[in-house]
Design an enzyme around this catalytic site. Structure first.
Site, PDB file in Angstrom:
ATOM      1  N   LYS A  30       0.834  -1.203   0.000  1.00 51.09           N
ATOM      2  CA  LYS A  30       0.000   0.000   0.000  1.00 51.09           C
ATOM      3  C   LYS A  30       0.865   1.248   0.000  1.00 51.09           C
ATOM      4  O   LYS A  30       0.597   2.213  -0.730  1.00 51.09           O
ATOM      5  CB  LYS A  30      -0.914   0.006   1.220  1.00 51.09           C
ATOM      6  N   ARG A  35       2.359   6.087  -2.778  1.00 45.82           N
ATOM      7  CA  ARG A  35       3.428   7.037  -3.115  1.00 45.82           C
ATOM      8  C   ARG A  35       3.667   7.063  -4.620  1.00 45.82           C
ATOM      9  O   ARG A  35       3.874   8.117  -5.213  1.00 45.82           O
ATOM     10  CB  ARG A  35       4.712   6.663  -2.373  1.00 45.82           C
ATOM     11  N   GLU A 333       3.608  -0.081  12.894  1.00 46.13           N
ATOM     12  CA  GLU A 333       2.459  -0.763  12.303  1.00 46.13           C
ATOM     13  C   GLU A 333       2.491  -2.271  12.546  1.00 46.13           C
ATOM     14  O   GLU A 333       1.473  -2.951  12.413  1.00 46.13           O
ATOM     15  CB  GLU A 333       2.386  -0.485  10.804  1.00 46.13           C
ATOM     16  N   ARG A 364      -4.565   2.105  19.028  1.00 44.32           N
ATOM     17  CA  ARG A 364      -4.201   0.697  18.968  1.00 44.32           C
ATOM     18  C   ARG A 364      -3.715   0.150  20.311  1.00 44.32           C
ATOM     19  O   ARG A 364      -3.913  -1.028  20.599  1.00 44.32           O
ATOM     20  CB  ARG A 364      -3.129   0.472  17.877  1.00 44.32           C
TER      21      ARG A 364
END
Length: 452
Positions: A30, A35, A333, A364
């Site tokens: 992704k 980008r 992440e 999170r």
């Protein structure tokens, strides 16, 4: 890949019948896809993205650029042999055009769309309105807004420092020097760098504030900028600490093959660790700026082993999972998936350096603490991370808060714990199309190849 039926509100996470032994081809990155779309849209000539990720976040980015006048033509080969999560050899041809408004951009809950495109909109001729999911209103955007104003842009956000807002593009942006506090998201820096070659003076971005998270993503931005001909000075190249400079100039059209999304490979590698099995991810790059490459070191420390060959990365679990004390500041992440594995380990874990995760798709840290503890876990939220003491877990509903990485983390726990029901597993479509189908195929010994 097995066709997935309509997904239930509560998806029963399958328990592993034994040690997995699978090859799983994950979709494209992704981060690279989005980008690549922005850089191609700002280039002086058409370019190609091959094997792009087709997910909610990337389709939102493509549609947003189309609304501002960029041509994006999608083609797909009928061949089924192409890797990296596309239909055969899917490719997108991006045709730059004069950026214009009026336009309305739906950012969904995609950080890359809400942060990367306001600088692009400042170069458009006319107003561009940005809106999105309710959660997008809560995510940090003030750093980008304030920086663009300092560089000459006109923006109406009702002084919220957040969405919704309108960028009144003037067809150009002066650019120059700007200070920015990007400690809540490295995307603030990337957002300015990606469009900077089109600013009249380029840009000098100076980060002021606490330590920058997710530095690999900034390195990815710089690497991709240089790939299309931009001149970029960075701290790593002997420049000032926390200062990036992009010289104004034309960007070249490029034929870019998108790498597999290594962060999305995480649950499949975790499956090998949790079940004491083996999983191969084809096309794993030998050199990459993706944060997910850190999984090789982290999961090896937690009890597995890996081998990188021309065929890809093969990760093998040992049948035991060890706790870990690790700073995940550069690879935040990956935290949900690591937390899931740590909850099944034979010793405690401390995950540090990830206070910024409170500002991601959801908080999170709070979400992982609540959901793991409700399954019988013992997780304590710290100032900048989590402390996880493994306990016997039991079944229950794992809420995802519309966060794709919480959903995949829940599936990992479900491999070893009966009765895990994942609420809204469909949210994985944000970056990992048909995750449930890939997951089921991985666990089915009758499926010879697993491919997105």
């Amino acid at each position: 890949m097995t066709e997935s039926p309509a997904l239930p509100a509560l998806w029963p996470a399958p328990v592993a019948p034994g040690a997995v032994d699978a090859t799983v081809t994950v979709p494209g990155s992704k981060s690279v896809t989005n980008r690549g779309l922005v850089l191609a849209a700002l280039s002086s000539e058409p370019g190609w993205l091959r094997r792009p990720l087709r997910s909610r976040d990337t389709l939102l980015m493509a549609e947003a650029l189309r609304t501002m006048g960029v041509g994006i033509e999608e083609t797909a080969s009928s061949s089924s042999s192409g890797p990296s999560g596309t239909a055969g050899g899917e490719a997108w041809r991006i045709i730059p055009a004069g950026l214009h408004g009026p336009a309305t951009v739906d950012v969904g809950n995609a950080g890359t769309v809400m942060r990367f495109l306001p600088p692009v909109a400042a170069l458009a001729d006319g107003p561009v309105r940005f809106d999105g999911d309710p959660r997008s209103y809560e995510r940090p955007l003030g750093g980008v807004i304030d920086a663009l104003r300092a560089l000459g842009a006109r923006i109406d956000d009702d002084n919220r420092g957040a969405l919704p807002m309108t960028v009144f593009g003037g067809g150009a942006l002066e650019g120059g020097r700007v200070e920015i506090d990007a400690s809540s998201s490295s995307q603030f820096v990337s957002a300015l760098l990606l469009s900077a070659a089109r600013f009249n003076q380029g840009v000098e971005v100076r980060h002021v504030g606490a330590a920058l998270p997710s530095m690999p993503h900034i390195r990815m931005t710089v690497d991709m900028l240089r790939g299309v001909g931009a001149q970029v000075d960075t701290p790593e190249a002997g420049g000032e600490p926390n200062v990036w400079r992009v010289t104004p100039g034309a960007l070249l059209g490029r034929d870019l093959v998108v790498e597999p999304d290594l962060s999305n490979a995480q649950p499949f590698l975790a499956a090998a660790l949790v079940t004491g099995g083996r999983v191969t991810i084809p096309d794993w790059p030998e050199r990459t700026t993706q944060p997910g490459d850190a999984l090789r070191e982290i999961f090896t420390a937690m009890g597995g082993s890996c081998e990188l060959t021309d065929q890809g990365l093969t990760f093998t679990g040992s049948g035991r999972i060890h706790g870990i004390d690790v700073d995940l500041g550069e690879v935040g992440e990956l935290t949900p998936g690591i937390a899931a594995v740590a909850a099944l380990a034979d010793s405690p874990s401390t995950l540090r350096g990830v206070a910024h995760l409170r500002l991601h798709e959801t908080d999170r840290l709070a979400a992982l603490t609540k959901e793991l503890n409700e399954l019988g876990g013992d997780v304590t939220e710290t100032a900048d991370g989590l402390h996880i003491r493994p306990r016997p877990l039991h079944g229950g509903i794992f809420h995802t808060y519309e966060d794709h990485r919480l959903a995949t983390a829940a599936a990992v726990i479900g491999l070893a714990v009966e009765g895990i029901e994942v609420e809204n597993v469909a949210t994985t479509g944000k970056t990992l199309p048909d995750f449930p189908g890939l997951w089921t195929d991985m666990l089915d010994p009758a499926v010879p190849a697993r491919r997105a």
